[in-house]
Design an enzyme around this catalytic site. Structure first.
Site, PDB file in Angstrom:
ATOM      1  N   HIS A  56      -0.663   9.161  -6.274  1.00 23.29           N
ATOM      2  CA  HIS A  56      -1.035   9.201  -4.855  1.00 23.29           C
ATOM      3  C   HIS A  56      -0.044  10.070  -4.078  1.00 23.29           C
ATOM      4  O   HIS A  56       1.012  10.441  -4.610  1.00 23.29           O
ATOM      5  CB  HIS A  56      -1.133   7.786  -4.260  1.00 23.29           C
ATOM      6  CG  HIS A  56       0.156   7.029  -4.273  1.00 23.29           C
ATOM      7  ND1 HIS A  56       0.407   5.983  -5.123  1.00 23.29           N
ATOM      8  CD2 HIS A  56       1.281   7.177  -3.541  1.00 23.29           C
ATOM      9  CE1 HIS A  56       1.620   5.525  -4.901  1.00 23.29           C
ATOM     10  NE2 HIS A  56       2.170   6.239  -3.960  1.00 23.29           N
TER      11      HIS A  56
HETATM   12  P1  TYD Z   1       0.880   1.466  -5.061  1.00 28.74           P
HETATM   13  O1  TYD Z   1       1.700   2.017  -3.937  1.00 28.74           O
HETATM   14  O2  TYD Z   1      -0.389   2.155  -5.391  1.00 28.74           O
HETATM   15  O3  TYD Z   1       1.776   1.338  -6.365  1.00 28.74           O
HETATM   16  P2  TYD Z   1       2.254   2.398  -7.467  1.00 28.74           P
HETATM   17  O4  TYD Z   1       2.534   3.701  -6.797  1.00 28.74           O
HETATM   18  O5  TYD Z   1       3.473   1.780  -8.014  1.00 28.74           O
HETATM   19  O6  TYD Z   1       1.243   2.519  -8.534  1.00 28.74           O
HETATM   20  O7  TYD Z   1       0.592  -0.069  -4.748  1.00 28.74           O
HETATM   21  C1  TYD Z   1       0.017  -0.940  -5.720  1.00 28.74           C
HETATM   22  C2  TYD Z   1      -0.616  -2.091  -4.964  1.00 28.74           C
HETATM   23  O8  TYD Z   1       0.376  -2.847  -4.272  1.00 28.74           O
HETATM   24  C3  TYD Z   1      -1.642  -1.636  -3.936  1.00 28.74           C
HETATM   25  O9  TYD Z   1      -2.745  -2.533  -3.975  1.00 28.74           O
HETATM   26  C4  TYD Z   1      -0.916  -1.798  -2.618  1.00 28.74           C
HETATM   27  C5  TYD Z   1       0.103  -2.905  -2.889  1.00 28.74           C
HETATM   28  N1  TYD Z   1       1.356  -2.712  -2.125  1.00 28.74           N
HETATM   29  C6  TYD Z   1       1.711  -3.618  -1.149  1.00 28.74           C
HETATM   30  O10 TYD Z   1       0.996  -4.590  -0.860  1.00 28.74           O
HETATM   31  N2  TYD Z   1       2.886  -3.439  -0.461  1.00 28.74           N
HETATM   32  C7  TYD Z   1       3.716  -2.401  -0.721  1.00 28.74           C
HETATM   33  O11 TYD Z   1       4.796  -2.258  -0.076  1.00 28.74           O
HETATM   34  C8  TYD Z   1       3.330  -1.447  -1.734  1.00 28.74           C
HETATM   35  C9  TYD Z   1       4.196  -0.269  -2.064  1.00 28.74           C
HETATM   36  C10 TYD Z   1       2.142  -1.643  -2.413  1.00 28.74           C
END
Ligand code: TYD
Length: 140
Positions: A56
């Site tokens: 992302h």
């Molecule tokens: P994401 O940022 O996509 O994680 P990564 O980059 O590690 O793969 O987030 C994964 C999930 O967690 C998504 O459903 C959003 C949630 N999330 C939160 O609730 N709070 C946060 O601070 C973060 C970073 C993610």
């Protein structure tokens, strides 16, 4: 301006180290090593070895990633160029300004990726679609 950010705006930051025979300590301070106010800290853990995360981009969020334990690779993409950083030192942080796509992979088992973030969690700040991200980067 996040639209014009390139991979050359990323850099490794070395945090202060207090290394002693009985263990090491590193400190991270707002406005000193960190060029933004930290509003949120989160961390990835129990990531199965070899797994991938990320995939992302962010519109406004500044982040610093630290391999608190173990190792993983962060690949940054500004829409034109890519650069990979293998993180494995708990006293180093990768500064990631907004406007960059990131992929995290090659997690070693038991690794911990701590992220210092400039804003609270906001899904609207994410690009989850690479083509949408690339269009935004190339738009005026
Ligand atoms: P994401 O940022 O996509 O994680 P990564 O980059 O590690 O793969 O987030 C994964 C999930 O967690 C998504 O459903 C959003 C949630 N999330 C939160 O609730 N709070 C946060 O601070 C973060 C970073 C993610």
């Amino acid at each position: 301006m996040a639209k014009t950010t390139t991979i050359h705006d990323c850099r490794l930051i070395e945090f202060p180290k207090n290394h002693q025979i009985n263990g090491n300590l590193t400190s991270i301070t707002n406005k000193e090593e960190v060029p933004f106010d930290i509003k949120r800290i989160y961390y990835l853990y129990d990531v199965p070895g070899g797994e991938s995360r990320g995939a992302h981009g962010h519109r406004d969020l500044y982040q610093i990633m630290v391999a608190l334990s173990g190792s993983f690779t962060v690949t940054l993409d500004d829409g034109n160029n890519k650069q990979s950083f293998h993180l494995y030192q708990p006293y180093q942080g990768l500064l990631i300004p907004p406007g960059l796509w990131r992929d995290l992979d090659t997690f070693s088992s038991g690794s911990i990726c701590m992220v210092l973030a400039s804003e609270v969690y906001e899904e609207a700040d994410y690009f989850r679609n690479y083509e949408e991200f690339k269009l935004w980067k190339s738009s005026k």
